[in-house]
Write a protein that holds these residues in place. Structure first.
Motif, PDB file in Angstrom:
ATOM      1  N   ALA A 119      -7.145  10.253  -4.973  1.00 46.36           N
ATOM      2  CA  ALA A 119      -8.425   9.785  -4.448  1.00 46.36           C
ATOM      3  C   ALA A 119      -9.302   9.255  -5.571  1.00 46.36           C
ATOM      4  CB  ALA A 119      -9.140  10.923  -3.716  1.00 46.36           C
ATOM      5  N   PRO A 133      -9.771  -2.717  -4.757  1.00 53.04           N
ATOM      6  CA  PRO A 133      -9.421  -2.365  -3.376  1.00 53.04           C
ATOM      7  C   PRO A 133      -7.969  -1.967  -3.199  1.00 53.04           C
ATOM      8  CG  PRO A 133     -10.813  -4.314  -3.407  1.00 53.04           C
ATOM      9  CD  PRO A 133     -10.472  -4.020  -4.837  1.00 53.04           C
ATOM     10  N   SER A 164     -10.068   5.462  -6.525  1.00 49.69           N
ATOM     11  CA  SER A 164     -11.117   4.643  -5.916  1.00 49.69           C
ATOM     12  C   SER A 164     -12.236   4.328  -6.902  1.00 49.69           C
ATOM     13  CB  SER A 164     -11.693   5.348  -4.686  1.00 49.69           C
ATOM     14  OG  SER A 164     -12.229   6.612  -5.040  1.00 49.69           O
ATOM     15  N   THR A 190       0.827  -1.213   0.000  1.00 55.77           N
ATOM     16  CA  THR A 190       0.000   0.000   0.000  1.00 55.77           C
ATOM     17  C   THR A 190       0.853   1.252   0.000  1.00 55.77           C
ATOM     18  OG1 THR A 190      -1.689  -1.207   1.245  1.00 55.77           O
ATOM     19  CG2 THR A 190      -1.885   1.179   1.189  1.00 55.77           C
ATOM     20  N   THR A 238      -7.480   1.523  -4.511  1.00 55.06           N
ATOM     21  CA  THR A 238      -8.145   2.489  -3.636  1.00 55.06           C
ATOM     22  C   THR A 238      -7.297   2.775  -2.405  1.00 55.06           C
ATOM     23  OG1 THR A 238     -10.331   1.779  -4.387  1.00 55.06           O
ATOM     24  CG2 THR A 238     -10.211   2.943  -2.285  1.00 55.06           C
ATOM     25  N   LYS A 239      -6.794   1.733  -1.775  1.00 59.78           N
ATOM     26  CA  LYS A 239      -5.985   1.915  -0.574  1.00 59.78           C
ATOM     27  C   LYS A 239      -4.668   2.605  -0.895  1.00 59.78           C
ATOM     28  CE  LYS A 239      -8.006  -2.115   1.704  1.00 59.78           C
ATOM     29  NZ  LYS A 239      -7.787  -3.496   2.193  1.00 59.78           N
ATOM     30  N   TYR A 272     -11.782   7.476 -15.240  1.00 63.97           N
ATOM     31  CA  TYR A 272     -10.816   8.023 -14.292  1.00 63.97           C
ATOM     32  C   TYR A 272     -10.247   9.342 -14.801  1.00 63.97           C
ATOM     33  CZ  TYR A 272      -6.510   8.454 -11.570  1.00 63.97           C
ATOM     34  OH  TYR A 272      -5.503   8.918 -10.775  1.00 63.97           O
ATOM     35  N   GLY A 296      -4.129   4.648  -3.381  1.00 66.19           N
ATOM     36  CA  GLY A 296      -4.422   6.035  -3.714  1.00 66.19           C
ATOM     37  C   GLY A 296      -4.685   6.888  -2.490  1.00 66.19           C
ATOM     38  N   LEU A 297      -5.498   6.370  -1.571  1.00 65.24           N
ATOM     39  CA  LEU A 297      -5.815   7.134  -0.369  1.00 65.24           C
ATOM     40  C   LEU A 297      -4.594   7.290   0.534  1.00 65.24           C
ATOM     41  CD1 LEU A 297      -9.355   5.715   0.499  1.00 65.24           C
ATOM     42  CD2 LEU A 297      -8.780   7.870  -0.642  1.00 65.24           C
TER      43      LEU A 297
END
Length: 776
Positions: free
Chosen positions: A291, A299, A294, A231, A302-303, A546, A305-306
């Motif tokens: 962000a 998943p 996402s 991540t 998303t993780k 996107y 990116g955040l």
């Protein structure tokens, strides 16, 4: 915003000890939490919404224990020329090797190739499968050493022995010396740009602090939010990139303000208020891009990116607080030598201001102190010939983008590794002995719960799949304990990454509707090959949405920042040109093979499925950084009364050198990955480096000023109704040019009065209190 950041910068400068202590406490607490936190689960393989993932979930449900996550290794034996592995001596050596491998401490099982019918038809090749009780990351070095030691007996007998699988791949180091060289080049670029060790080291120091804090925070939250070690990959890369950039821009503006004659305290406030405003909005555009990952619906993305968005936000906060605080400790150390000498000379002569700022007003302050001759010369050239520059940049980038039309996404495996690796040689030996499709079998999961005759339905489906063109063989169905679900392995006639195999997967799935109506049973196709195909299609279909989301949101942000309709549109078009051109270059090198030998790419193939998404997200953030920092200085000059052409030249001269330095730093860091052994790492490093090259040097240095020069006043046009609706953020520092900002600039007289009030005499060395007030 400018006024708030101005006061924030001054406060951080004056209360530098408290700010530093606060950051030390934050780093210590987050570091302790990160080092003591439980490890998060690694769910990076989860890919909801695709058929191969649904089939994998069905296997886990109907065949408990079948989806074990233990590491595996495949040992490939090749007999010497003219011999077969079934010969007495060769067979004895192979059986001894398998038995020794099975005796390993973490081994769950090792299958003899002669008992598992794992011998090629011509008898030249055989393979044995070794399964471990633990995952690849938990496999000990001792277990790996035992496996390699076991292979020695077969090699002594004259057999060629290679090994593959995740248990072996875990040993492979993907890095190279280029990464360290890239960081070294980045430090040299900072040193050359600023001409000061302190000015070069401060951005690196704060960027490292930000990245370390971000990674510790990710580790601390890994268990609660299911974050894995992967991540933080994007967070590390972008945190380092923007951390250096943001700190460098504030330090550059600080040097410029000192060169104009401001005290160190006032310069810190003005640098934070002006360059800091650009940092805030540049950071927001990066956060939007990250962000936005996402929306892809993966998943892991998303993780990642955040987590990276959090790292960028932390870099912004550090730039706005820790950087001016550190400047407070060493206010003159970051200045160029010429200005530093002038200040010391002024102090020695008893100048009115304790910083000597009044007597050095207008002194050169290095990058950002004024329009540099080279930068201004290029800007004036673009101003005289905007149309040829614009056409050349657009046509050049458009031509480089043409290969994108042939973009093929996929996930390369061992076939993309260098031939110097045992995994690649094992892959080639299996393809030669068992056929090119052996390395990528398709797994068919037949669900016959609703069929009156489950066995008959499964056999009917298996026969139909076996008769499909492109299928070499189909294994016997393996039923679950309930007898209502079966697993079948189908071997294609073509390699896993070929277009023919992709078409075969679609053909088999296309036969499902007819077989369902005939058998009352259904089936799904999974396996590594099918999963890679599904992921590639998912990524490709998500790319346009996107792009639309991140570009649309960034357009709104830039609309607020620059109060212009044309500038955000120009920024979006320029970004698309640079991204498409860089993707085209990646396709040309890694898919078509152009200049592949120069980069050490031994095997061309499909582009990694997530590469375009990663490229768009990262390059978008960096491109908007360069856009905000470069064009905000142009708008600042325009707002302060200069003509459009003159404002373009002034803003370009102020910011171009620092933007070039930032781009060179990023290119150095990213280029370091090109020296890695893994083809995928090479691809990422090359793609990011070439994208920064195109965006910084072609789009921002040619395309952008050419458009502004052609449009003139129209570039800054905004409808009146929209001007009334949009909030005003004053990124150009207009408020700082008026005398209505709380905590006005300290003049030489202010410093002298403050020094006298604390017992200092003008011309003498200032006391600690007066030093702090003056910002020394």
């Amino acid at each position: 915003m400018t006024s708030f950041l101005y006061r924030l910068g001054r406060s951080a400068f004056r209360k530098r000890r408290w700010v530093l202590l606060l950051w030390v406490a934050v780093v210590a607490v987050v570091g302790f939490k990160g080092l003591t936190a439980a490890a998060g689960s690694d769910d990076s393989s989860s890919m909801p919404g695709i058929e191969s993932q649904k089939a994998f979930d069905l296997i886990a449900q109907r065949f408990p224990g079948a989806a074990a996550d233990g590491a595996g290794a495949r040992i490939v034996f090749v007999a010497p020329d003219g011999q077969k592995v079934t010969a007495a001596g060769n067979r004895e050596a192979i059986e001894k090797t398998v038995a020794e491998a099975a005796a390993g401490g973490q081994v769950a099982s090792a299958v003899d190739p002669f008992r598992a019918n794992a011998v090629s038809e011509d008898g030249t090749t055989a393979y044995a499968t070794v399964t471990y009780k633990v995952t690849g990351k938990d496999l000990s070095d001792g277990s790996r050493t035992e496996l390699q030691r076991a292979l020695g007996d077969a090699r002594k007998a004259g057999l060629t022995v290679e090994s593959g699988g995740d248990a072996v791949a875990a040993q492979t180091e993907a890095g190279g010396i280029g990464e360290a060289a890239g960081v070294l080049v980045a430090a040299l670029v900072l040193l050359v740009t600023f001409g000061s060790m302190a000015a070069a080291g401060l951005p690196l120091l704060t960027a490292v602090i930000g990245v370390a804090t971000s990674m510790m925070a990710i580790l601390a939250l890994s268990s609660a939010f299911g974050l894995s070690s992967s991540t933080g990959t994007l967070a590390t890369m972008l945190g380092l990139a923007v951390g250096i950039d943001y700190a460098m821009f504030i330090v550059s503006r600080y040097r410029e303000e000192r060169g104009k004659g401001h005290t160190s305290l006032e310069a810190a406030g003005r640098a934070t208020g002006t360059a800091g405003s650009a940092v805030v909005f540049a950071g927001l555009t990066v956060v939007v891009a990250l962000a936005g990952l996402s929306i892809v619906g993966v998943p892991m993305l998303t993780k990642m990116g955040l987590a990276a968005a959090g790292a960028v936000l932390l870099s912004v906060v550090i730039a706005l607080t820790l950087v001016p605080a550190l400047l407070g400790f060493w206010p003159d150390a970051v200045l160029p030598r010429a200005l530093h000498r002038r200040i010391r000379k002024s102090r020695g002569a008893g100048a009115a201001t304790s910083t000597g700022a009044a007597s050095v007003s207008g002194a050169a302050a290095g990058p950002g102190a004024g329009a540099g001759p080279r930068e201004s010369r290029w800007a004036r050239f673009v101003l005289r010939r905007p149309l040829p520059v614009l056409l050349l940049s657009v046509v050049g980038l458009g031509a480089l983008a043409l290969p994108v039309a042939d973009l093929q996404l996929g996930m390369s495996g061992d076939e993309a590794k260098p031939t110097s690796t045992t995994e690649r040689r094992a892959y080639d030996d299996l393809a030669k002995g068992f056929g090119p499709g052996f390395n990528g079998p398709l797994t068919i999961v037949v669900d016959a719960q609703g069929a009156p005759d489950a066995t008959g339905a499964v056999n009917t489906i298996v026969k139909k799949i076996a008769a499909t063109d492109g299928v070499v063989s189909v294994s016997e169905p393996r039923f679950n304990q309930a007898g209502d679900t079966a697993i079948v392995s189908a071997t294609p006639s073509t390699s896993p990454t070929s277009k023919q195999t992709e078409n075969l997967v679609h053909t088999i799935r296309g036969e499902r509707a007819g077989l369902e109506s005939a058998t009352d049973a259904t089936f799904q196709v999974t396996g590594t090959t099918a999963a890679n195909i599904d992921v590639a299609q998912k990524m490709q279909s998500a790319l346009i949405p996107y792009l639309a989301v991140v570009v649309g949101l960034a357009f709104l942000l830039l609309l607020v920042v620059f109060r212009s309709l044309v500038v955000p549109v120009k920024a979006a078009v320029g970004f698309l040109l640079s991204v498409l051109a860089s993707l085209g270059a990646v396709v040309a090198v890694f898919q078509w093979g152009w200049a592949a030998d120069l980069l050490g790419v031994e095997q061309t193939g499909p582009i990694m499925s997530m590469m375009p998404i990663f490229l768009v997200g990262i390059v978008f953030g960096l491109a908007m950084d360069y856009q905000v920092f470069l064009v905000s200085r142009m708008r600042e000059a325009y707002v302060h009364g200069q003509s459009p052409g003159r404002a373009m030249v002034t803003g370009f001269g102020h910011s171009a050198r620092v933007v070039v330095a930032a781009a060179l730093i990023m290119m150095s860091v990213f280029s370091g990955f090109v020296t890695a052994g893994e083809s995928m790492i090479k691809m990422i490093g090359f793609g990011l480096a070439i994208a920064v090259l195109f965006d910084a040097f072609v789009v921002r240095m040619a395309f952008v000023p050419a458009v502004l020069a052609l449009l003139g006043h129209r570039a800054w046009w905004l409808p009146r109704w929209l001007d009334r609706v949009l909030p005003r953020v004053d990124i150009e520092g207009e408020a700082l040019t008026r005398a209505d900002v709380e905590g006005k600039a300290l003049t030489g007289a202010d410093v002298e009065a403050e020094a006298t009030a604390h017992g200092d005499t003008p011309g003498a060395q200032p006391s600690e209190r007066s030093r702090e007030t003056a910002g020394i």
